[in-house]
Motif scaffolding. Structure first.
Motif, PDB file in Angstrom:
ATOM      1  N   GLU A  54       0.820  -1.340   0.060  1.00  0.00           N
ATOM      2  CA  GLU A  54      -0.042  -0.004  -0.026  1.00  0.00           C
ATOM      3  C   GLU A  54       0.708   1.395   0.117  1.00  0.00           C
ATOM      4  N   LEU A  55       2.216   1.185   0.002  1.00  0.00           N
ATOM      5  CA  LEU A  55       2.881   2.355   0.204  1.00  0.00           C
ATOM      6  C   LEU A  55       3.136   2.953  -1.305  1.00  0.00           C
ATOM      7  N   GLU A  56       3.391   4.156  -1.434  1.00  0.00           N
ATOM      8  CA  GLU A  56       3.691   4.917  -2.320  1.00  0.00           C
ATOM      9  C   GLU A  56       5.055   4.620  -2.822  1.00  0.00           C
ATOM     10  N   GLY A  57       5.368   4.798  -4.099  1.00  0.00           N
ATOM     11  CA  GLY A  57       6.860   4.512  -4.484  1.00  0.00           C
ATOM     12  C   GLY A  57       7.636   5.918  -3.901  1.00  0.00           C
ATOM     13  N   ASP A  58       6.896   6.928  -4.063  1.00  0.00           N
ATOM     14  CA  ASP A  58       7.485   8.291  -3.810  1.00  0.00           C
ATOM     15  C   ASP A  58       7.025   8.632  -2.282  1.00  0.00           C
ATOM     16  N   PRO A  59       8.208   8.692  -1.636  1.00  0.00           N
ATOM     17  CA  PRO A  59       7.809   9.125   0.007  1.00  0.00           C
ATOM     18  C   PRO A  59       7.278  10.417   0.242  1.00  0.00           C
ATOM     19  N   PHE A  60       7.529  11.382  -0.699  1.00  0.00           N
ATOM     20  CA  PHE A  60       6.683  12.661  -0.842  1.00  0.00           C
ATOM     21  C   PHE A  60       5.344  12.356  -0.909  1.00  0.00           C
ATOM     22  N   LYS A  61       4.932  11.591  -1.769  1.00  0.00           N
ATOM     23  CA  LYS A  61       3.332  11.332  -2.046  1.00  0.00           C
ATOM     24  C   LYS A  61       2.829  10.468  -0.887  1.00  0.00           C
ATOM     25  N   GLN A  62       3.673   9.739  -0.230  1.00  0.00           N
ATOM     26  CA  GLN A  62       3.150   9.161   0.946  1.00  0.00           C
ATOM     27  C   GLN A  62       3.308  10.044   2.261  1.00  0.00           C
ATOM     28  N   PHE A  63       3.900  10.812   2.168  1.00  0.00           N
ATOM     29  CA  PHE A  63       3.801  11.898   3.377  1.00  0.00           C
ATOM     30  C   PHE A  63       2.667  12.705   3.058  1.00  0.00           C
ATOM     31  N   GLU A  64       2.261  13.149   1.785  1.00  0.00           N
ATOM     32  CA  GLU A  64       1.264  13.990   1.395  1.00  0.00           C
ATOM     33  C   GLU A  64       0.070  13.150   1.989  1.00  0.00           C
ATOM     34  N   LEU A  65      -0.026  11.999   1.773  1.00  0.00           N
ATOM     35  CA  LEU A  65      -1.115  10.991   1.912  1.00  0.00           C
ATOM     36  C   LEU A  65      -1.413  11.222   3.512  1.00  0.00           C
ATOM     37  N   TRP A  66      -0.460  10.820   4.225  1.00  0.00           N
ATOM     38  CA  TRP A  66      -0.635  10.755   5.793  1.00  0.00           C
ATOM     39  C   TRP A  66      -0.858  11.992   6.370  1.00  0.00           C
ATOM     40  N   PHE A  67      -0.433  13.208   5.517  1.00  0.00           N
ATOM     41  CA  PHE A  67      -0.717  14.436   6.124  1.00  0.00           C
ATOM     42  C   PHE A  67      -1.997  14.780   6.032  1.00  0.00           C
ATOM     43  N   GLN A  68      -2.526  14.622   4.895  1.00  0.00           N
ATOM     44  CA  GLN A  68      -3.835  14.754   4.622  1.00  0.00           C
ATOM     45  C   GLN A  68      -4.763  13.956   5.401  1.00  0.00           C
TER      46      GLN A  68
ATOM     47  N   PHE B  38       4.429  13.478  15.227  1.00  0.00           N
ATOM     48  CA  PHE B  38       3.589  12.349  16.139  1.00  0.00           C
ATOM     49  C   PHE B  38       2.170  12.561  16.132  1.00  0.00           C
ATOM     50  N   TRP B  39       1.553  11.619  15.366  1.00  0.00           N
ATOM     51  CA  TRP B  39      -0.005  11.644  15.082  1.00  0.00           C
ATOM     52  C   TRP B  39      -0.685  10.574  15.994  1.00  0.00           C
ATOM     53  N   LYS B  40      -0.723  10.861  17.280  1.00  0.00           N
ATOM     54  CA  LYS B  40      -0.935   9.889  18.095  1.00  0.00           C
ATOM     55  C   LYS B  40      -2.473   9.330  17.931  1.00  0.00           C
TER      56      LYS B  40
ATOM     57  N   LEU C 135       6.380   9.578  12.006  1.00  0.00           N
ATOM     58  CA  LEU C 135       7.312  10.068  10.735  1.00  0.00           C
ATOM     59  C   LEU C 135       8.199  10.478  11.029  1.00  0.00           C
ATOM     60  N   GLN C 136       9.471  10.122  10.792  1.00  0.00           N
ATOM     61  CA  GLN C 136      10.821  10.578  10.999  1.00  0.00           C
ATOM     62  C   GLN C 136      11.273  10.867   9.446  1.00  0.00           C
ATOM     63  N   ILE C 137      11.850  12.252   9.445  1.00  0.00           N
ATOM     64  CA  ILE C 137      12.641  12.603   8.193  1.00  0.00           C
ATOM     65  C   ILE C 137      14.011  13.103   8.659  1.00  0.00           C
ATOM     66  N   SER C 138      15.110  12.788   8.018  1.00  0.00           N
ATOM     67  CA  SER C 138      16.401  13.199   8.128  1.00  0.00           C
ATOM     68  C   SER C 138      16.675  13.666   6.687  1.00  0.00           C
ATOM     69  N   GLY C 139      17.682  14.750   6.927  1.00  0.00           N
ATOM     70  CA  GLY C 139      18.102  15.681   5.771  1.00  0.00           C
ATOM     71  C   GLY C 139      19.039  16.760   6.116  1.00  0.00           C
ATOM     72  N   THR C 140      19.092  17.717   5.285  1.00  0.00           N
ATOM     73  CA  THR C 140      19.823  18.699   5.390  1.00  0.00           C
ATOM     74  C   THR C 140      19.000  20.048   5.143  1.00  0.00           C
ATOM     75  N   ALA C 141      19.207  21.158   6.128  1.00  0.00           N
ATOM     76  CA  ALA C 141      18.496  22.349   6.147  1.00  0.00           C
ATOM     77  C   ALA C 141      19.278  23.458   5.629  1.00  0.00           C
ATOM     78  N   ALA C 142      18.682  24.354   4.846  1.00  0.00           N
ATOM     79  CA  ALA C 142      19.190  25.625   4.376  1.00  0.00           C
ATOM     80  C   ALA C 142      18.276  26.885   4.279  1.00  0.00           C
ATOM     81  N   LYS C 143      18.722  27.743   4.260  1.00  0.00           N
ATOM     82  CA  LYS C 143      17.857  28.943   4.160  1.00  0.00           C
ATOM     83  C   LYS C 143      17.166  29.257   2.923  1.00  0.00           C
ATOM     84  N   ILE C 144      15.889  29.452   2.917  1.00  0.00           N
ATOM     85  CA  ILE C 144      15.253  29.949   1.730  1.00  0.00           C
ATOM     86  C   ILE C 144      15.426  31.137   1.284  1.00  0.00           C
ATOM     87  N   SER C 145      15.087  31.851   0.071  1.00  0.00           N
ATOM     88  CA  SER C 145      15.307  33.106  -0.556  1.00  0.00           C
ATOM     89  C   SER C 145      14.671  34.016   0.469  1.00  0.00           C
TER      90      SER C 145
END
Length: 213
Positions: free
Chosen positions: A19-33, A97-99, A105-115
């Protein structure tokens, strides 16, 4: 106080590879919705973990303001502890954490300032009180009293009376570009479902692996 018997069985649902999307961004969007549809309080609240130059970790709750395939964006004071730590080490971790849905959902990555232009676009949508507040606080610095903060708020409010409030130079957004997503669904007997999305720099597709609970 004995808290050893505080526990909850997670029996709401499971999570399968099929049932998982192949794209984690799509899976995240689904869970967030789904978190939004469940009317959870602050479904966009996430714990942000950073590390100091002396390897001391710290965490705080921030609010996700928007996301796309470029990453997840939050806003803060650029002179805050979190901002100084990101400047020294851009590797960060986010945790949702959506109790009520028995999900993490844990997301690891790098942070940078936006414009500045991108930060300004969001700043213009903030309530006027929040815009004024961004001018008042030297975030994370020691202050003598709350009264001093309230006096500063009144001062800034008078200064920009009947004017458009400009964005402070020390305020703006960060975009977290994910390298890993871990979707966690609680299950009975602590046999939780965990799936890790990861990819190497050389690959455009995401690998998906089931993790032991």
């Amino acid at each position: 106080m004995d808290i050893s018997n505080l526990r909850q069985e997670y029996t709401l649902k499971g999570l399968s590879r099929e049932e998982l999307e192949g794209d984690p961004f799509k899976q995240f969007e689904l869970w967030f919705q789904q978190a939004c549809a469940a009317n959870l309080p602050d479904p966009n609240a996430m714990s942000l973990a950073t590390v100091s130059p002396t390897y001391s970790p710290s965490q705080r709750m921030v609010l996700l303001k928007y996301f796309d395939h470029q990453g997840l964006v939050f806003f803060t004071n650029y002179e805050s502890t979190k901002a100084l730590q990101i400047e020294a080490n851009p590797q960060v971790s986010l945790l949702f954490f959506w109790k009520a849905l028995e999900r993490q959902l844990q997301i690891s990555g790098t942070a940078a300032k936006i414009s500045t232009a991108e930060s300004l676009k969001y700043f213009a949508t903030r309530p006027r009180g929040s815009q004024i507040g961004a001018w008042c606080s030297q975030q994370s610095s020691v202050i003598s009293s709350r009264k001093m903060l309230e006096l500063k708020f009144d001062e800034v409010k008078r200064k920009f009376h009947n004017q458009e409030i400009p964005i402070p130079s020390a305020w703006g957004g960060y975009r977290v570009v994910p390298a890993r997503f871990e979707f966690w669904q609680g299950r009975a007997n602590r046999l939780h479902d965990r799936f890790l999305y990861s990819r190497s720099d050389a690959k455009s597709s995401w690998d998906i692996q089931r993790l032991a609970p």
